[in-house]
Design a protein around this motif. Structure first.
Motif, PDB file in Angstrom:
ATOM      1  N   LEU A  78       0.802  -1.220   0.000  1.00  0.00           N
ATOM      2  CA  LEU A  78       0.000   0.000   0.000  1.00  0.00           C
ATOM      3  C   LEU A  78       0.840   1.278   0.000  1.00  0.00           C
ATOM      4  CD1 LEU A  78      -2.553  -1.115   2.753  1.00  0.00           C
ATOM      5  CD2 LEU A  78      -2.760  -1.383   0.264  1.00  0.00           C
ATOM      6  N   LEU A  79       2.154   1.144   0.150  1.00  0.00           N
ATOM      7  CA  LEU A  79       3.017   2.323   0.252  1.00  0.00           C
ATOM      8  C   LEU A  79       3.042   3.131  -1.043  1.00  0.00           C
ATOM      9  CD1 LEU A  79       6.170   0.856   2.066  1.00  0.00           C
ATOM     10  CD2 LEU A  79       4.232   2.064   3.099  1.00  0.00           C
ATOM     11  N   GLY A  80       2.927   4.454  -0.904  1.00  0.00           N
ATOM     12  CA  GLY A  80       3.140   5.359  -2.027  1.00  0.00           C
ATOM     13  C   GLY A  80       4.620   5.671  -2.141  1.00  0.00           C
ATOM     14  N   SER A  81       4.999   6.436  -3.131  1.00  0.00           N
ATOM     15  CA  SER A  81       6.417   6.696  -3.396  1.00  0.00           C
ATOM     16  C   SER A  81       7.115   7.455  -2.269  1.00  0.00           C
ATOM     17  CB  SER A  81       6.584   7.448  -4.711  1.00  0.00           C
ATOM     18  OG  SER A  81       5.965   8.720  -4.623  1.00  0.00           O
ATOM     19  N   GLU A  82       6.381   8.168  -1.420  1.00  0.00           N
ATOM     20  CA  GLU A  82       6.974   8.934  -0.314  1.00  0.00           C
ATOM     21  C   GLU A  82       6.859   8.214   1.029  1.00  0.00           C
ATOM     22  OE1 GLU A  82       8.616  11.857  -0.826  1.00  0.00           O
ATOM     23  OE2 GLU A  82       8.232  11.469  -2.955  1.00  0.00           O
ATOM     24  N   ASP A  83       6.289   7.003   1.038  1.00  0.00           N
ATOM     25  CA  ASP A  83       5.983   6.315   2.293  1.00  0.00           C
ATOM     26  C   ASP A  83       7.102   5.398   2.763  1.00  0.00           C
ATOM     27  OD1 ASP A  83       3.428   7.435   2.754  1.00  0.00           O
ATOM     28  OD2 ASP A  83       2.599   6.133   1.200  1.00  0.00           O
ATOM     29  N   VAL A  84       7.061   5.134   4.076  1.00  0.00           N
ATOM     30  CA  VAL A  84       8.071   4.304   4.741  1.00  0.00           C
ATOM     31  C   VAL A  84       7.374   3.374   5.725  1.00  0.00           C
ATOM     32  CG1 VAL A  84      10.113   4.323   6.244  1.00  0.00           C
ATOM     33  CG2 VAL A  84       9.768   6.180   4.601  1.00  0.00           C
ATOM     34  N   PHE A  85       7.850   2.133   5.812  1.00  0.00           N
ATOM     35  CA  PHE A  85       7.393   1.162   6.804  1.00  0.00           C
ATOM     36  C   PHE A  85       8.618   0.633   7.533  1.00  0.00           C
ATOM     37  CE2 PHE A  85       6.926  -3.296   7.993  1.00  0.00           C
ATOM     38  CZ  PHE A  85       5.867  -3.211   8.879  1.00  0.00           C
ATOM     39  N   ILE A  86       8.533   0.573   8.874  1.00  0.00           N
ATOM     40  CA  ILE A  86       9.626   0.069   9.708  1.00  0.00           C
ATOM     41  C   ILE A  86       9.078  -1.029  10.612  1.00  0.00           C
ATOM     42  CG2 ILE A  86      11.262   0.643  11.555  1.00  0.00           C
ATOM     43  CD1 ILE A  86      11.227   3.541  10.433  1.00  0.00           C
ATOM     44  N   SER A  87       9.808  -2.130  10.681  1.00  0.00           N
ATOM     45  CA  SER A  87       9.456  -3.223  11.584  1.00  0.00           C
ATOM     46  C   SER A  87      10.673  -3.567  12.444  1.00  0.00           C
ATOM     47  CB  SER A  87       9.040  -4.454  10.776  1.00  0.00           C
ATOM     48  OG  SER A  87       8.750  -5.539  11.630  1.00  0.00           O
TER      49      SER A  87
END
Length: 181
Positions: A78-87
């Motif tokens: 679902l991430l857009g080009s400016e998005d970040v996910f951290i786990s």
């Protein structure tokens, strides 16, 4: 607003979503074959059915769906080009400071550490980094996904800011506080 649970604390920048939970996770596979006494050495809960529940922190620039995997399945698509996910996934103190987890301290993220081939499965445009390390007698994996590999010079510093703000309480302090055996 800072969130603190299970010896993990984070105060993400405005606009980030954060969750710290204890989940039956991929990390639960690490202690197979260990005695019940050894299982008690990690900041975990063993359910009656034998599932090991360990701390997992997720931080993201988009809403976190309730049904998501330890390493972002259900989110990273679902991430857009400016998005970040951290786990940040804990693997337990029984593997801390050795082998894959010998590196000490929270990693520092840099754009050069990200690549499209570091994802669990190929996703067009996405890029990821993965680090295994220990902090204070606790073993972790930090998995970070950015929405666009070509935008990594702009998005990785945002991820690095969150990672710099992560705090892990060491195992000895948790034992002293009665949160760990």
């Amino acid at each position: 607003m800072a969130v603190e649970k299970y010896g993990l604390r984070c105060q993400p920048p405005r606009g980030w979503r954060l969750a710290i939970e204890r989940k039956a996770s991929v990390a639960a596979g690490v202690p197979h074959g260990l005695s019940p006494a050894m299982r008690g050495q990690a900041l975990e809960r063993v359910e009656p059915n034998g599932e090991v529940m360990r701390p997992i922190l997720h931080a993201c620039t988009i809403d976190l769906p309730s049904d998501r995997g330890d390493f972002g399945s259900g989110v990273v698509d679902l991430l857009g080009s400016e998005d970040v996910f951290i786990s940040l996934v804990e693997y337990g103190s029984e593997v801390a400071d050795q082998g894959l987890f010998a590196e000490q301290g929270m990693p520092r993220l840099a754009p050069s550490q990200f690549g499209p081939n570091r994802l669990q499965r190929p996703l067009p445009g996405r890029s990821a980094s993965q680090h295994f390390f220990s902090v204070g007698g606790r073993a972790f994996c930090l998995f970070t996904v950015i929405g666009s590999h070509s935008r990594r010079m702009a998005t990785v510093p945002r991820a690095a800011e969150v990672v710099r703000g992560l705090h892990v309480t060491d195992r000895r302090t948790l034992v002293r506080q009665g949160e760990m055996t």
